[in-house]
Enzyme design. Sequence first.
Site, PDB file in Angstrom:
ATOM      1  N   HIS A 179       0.814  -1.363   0.134  1.00 47.04           N
ATOM      2  CA  HIS A 179       0.008   0.038   0.049  1.00 47.04           C
ATOM      3  C   HIS A 179       1.050   1.168  -0.001  1.00 47.04           C
ATOM      4  O   HIS A 179       0.508   2.453   0.832  1.00 47.04           O
ATOM      5  CB  HIS A 179      -0.936   0.117   1.395  1.00 47.04           C
ATOM      6  CG  HIS A 179      -2.305   0.730   0.920  1.00 47.04           C
ATOM      7  ND1 HIS A 179      -2.290   1.986   0.635  1.00 47.04           N
ATOM      8  CD2 HIS A 179      -3.483   0.208   0.901  1.00 47.04           C
ATOM      9  CE1 HIS A 179      -3.621   2.370   0.711  1.00 47.04           C
ATOM     10  NE2 HIS A 179      -4.151   1.160   0.736  1.00 47.04           N
ATOM     11  N   GLU A 312      -2.169  -0.303  -5.805  1.00 48.69           N
ATOM     12  CA  GLU A 312      -2.191  -1.686  -5.275  1.00 48.69           C
ATOM     13  C   GLU A 312      -2.518  -3.063  -6.063  1.00 48.69           C
ATOM     14  O   GLU A 312      -3.706  -2.854  -6.363  1.00 48.69           O
ATOM     15  CB  GLU A 312      -3.275  -1.836  -4.280  1.00 48.69           C
ATOM     16  CG  GLU A 312      -3.352  -0.358  -3.221  1.00 48.69           C
ATOM     17  CD  GLU A 312      -4.542   0.028  -2.734  1.00 48.69           C
ATOM     18  OE1 GLU A 312      -5.148  -0.726  -1.878  1.00 48.69           O
ATOM     19  OE2 GLU A 312      -5.070   1.150  -2.844  1.00 48.69           O
TER      20      GLU A 312
HETATM   21  C1  G6D Z   1      -7.456   1.583   0.110  1.00 44.94           C
HETATM   22  O1  G6D Z   1      -9.564   1.504  -1.358  1.00 44.94           O
HETATM   23  C2  G6D Z   1      -8.927   1.827  -0.100  1.00 44.94           C
HETATM   24  C3  G6D Z   1      -9.412   3.098   0.334  1.00 44.94           C
HETATM   25  O2  G6D Z   1     -10.760   3.513   0.165  1.00 44.94           O
HETATM   26  C4  G6D Z   1      -8.891   3.574   1.747  1.00 44.94           C
HETATM   27  O3  G6D Z   1      -9.340   4.440   2.428  1.00 44.94           O
HETATM   28  C5  G6D Z   1      -7.408   3.246   1.728  1.00 44.94           C
HETATM   29  O4  G6D Z   1      -7.010   2.182   1.204  1.00 44.94           O
HETATM   30  C6  G6D Z   1      -6.508   3.584   3.010  1.00 44.94           C
HETATM   31  O5  G6D Z   1      -6.953   1.706  -1.034  1.00 44.94           O
END
Ligand code: G6D
EC number: 5.1.3.3
Length: 347
Positions: A179, A312
């Site tokens: 992420h 992601e």
């Molecule tokens: C993710 O799809 C989600 C988002 O909505 C979220 O708020 C973020 O992670 C922290 O990608």
Amino acid sequence: MEILKVLVGEFKGKTIESYNLRNSKGFGINVLNYGAILTDLLVPDKDGIIENVIMKYKDLNVYEENPSYYGALIGRTSGRIAEGKVLLNGNVLSFNKNYGLNQGHGGDIGFNKKLLEVKTNANENEAFVEFYYLSPSGEEGYPGNLNLTVRYTITEDNEFKISYKAISDEDTLVNLTNHSYFNLSGNCKEDILSHYLYIDSDFLIELNENSVPTGEIINIEGTPFDFTNPKTIGRDIEEDDYQLKIGQGYDHPWILNGGNDIKLKLYHKASGRQMDVYTNQNSVVLYSLNFPDDELLECGKKPARRDALAIETQCPPIGEDNIFVKYSILRKGEEYDKETIYKFSII
Ligand code: G6D
């Protein structure tokens, strides 16, 4: 190639280490033994100036909770599971609803909050840090003891690779991703709206009003989601489009076209930095930081909307009514084997 292990702090008695990997040109990564969190991805610009191209919190302690999942390993499953319920082999699995009405990003204590075992190695062409974690059966509601290995490698060619391997002793669900929030301007000098983006994708997964996949597939030709011809992220992000309204920007899964070609390209003109992404995952969720948190960044300011793009690579989130569950099922004894490569160059 060089690897440095640095003690950076403690989270509730757990010793937090940073593993700092560099190639001979100074390109490299800093990554924590907690959540396999990537804090730095250091990349030269057209003048050879090396800067961080991912978002980083100033205070290490913020990473213990990590409100926006900066740089973290996400698991066991990425994205949202509607109402925190999944049907697997005729049994209903119930998960904590840590994302409003839904489960998200692996639950309350996902892989982003785990202390991991670490091994490192380096030769003249590459260096890696490898993380191990045994996720016990029942953890966060997931069946099966899951043996996880995640390796972060850097090469002399300014590539950064993440490989994910996992094996379980029962049928279970696995959909791992990283992420990190990218911003190629370096040290968050500007937002991402002027970055050019290309995505090798013709189809988007529709979201409901809670950002959960409905199962409908949208042909994106000519829509704000169409990046088959590179365009700036800012060009269409404020268009009057129902899917954009739901996410308050981009926060959607794109279905990647097959083949081994570049799946995504991000380019920032002023710095000359380009990043090409290759992956054997079949989709990518892009999140244009539509809801920034309030924590101070290392570059000295607080994050603002559109300051970065989380990329992601993953399989489609499970979504409503088990719709995409088949992509996340890992059968007992089968190996989960995914890889994403981020290749940097100057244009
Ligand atoms: C993710 O799809 C989600 C988002 O909505 C979220 O708020 C973020 O992670 C922290 O990608």
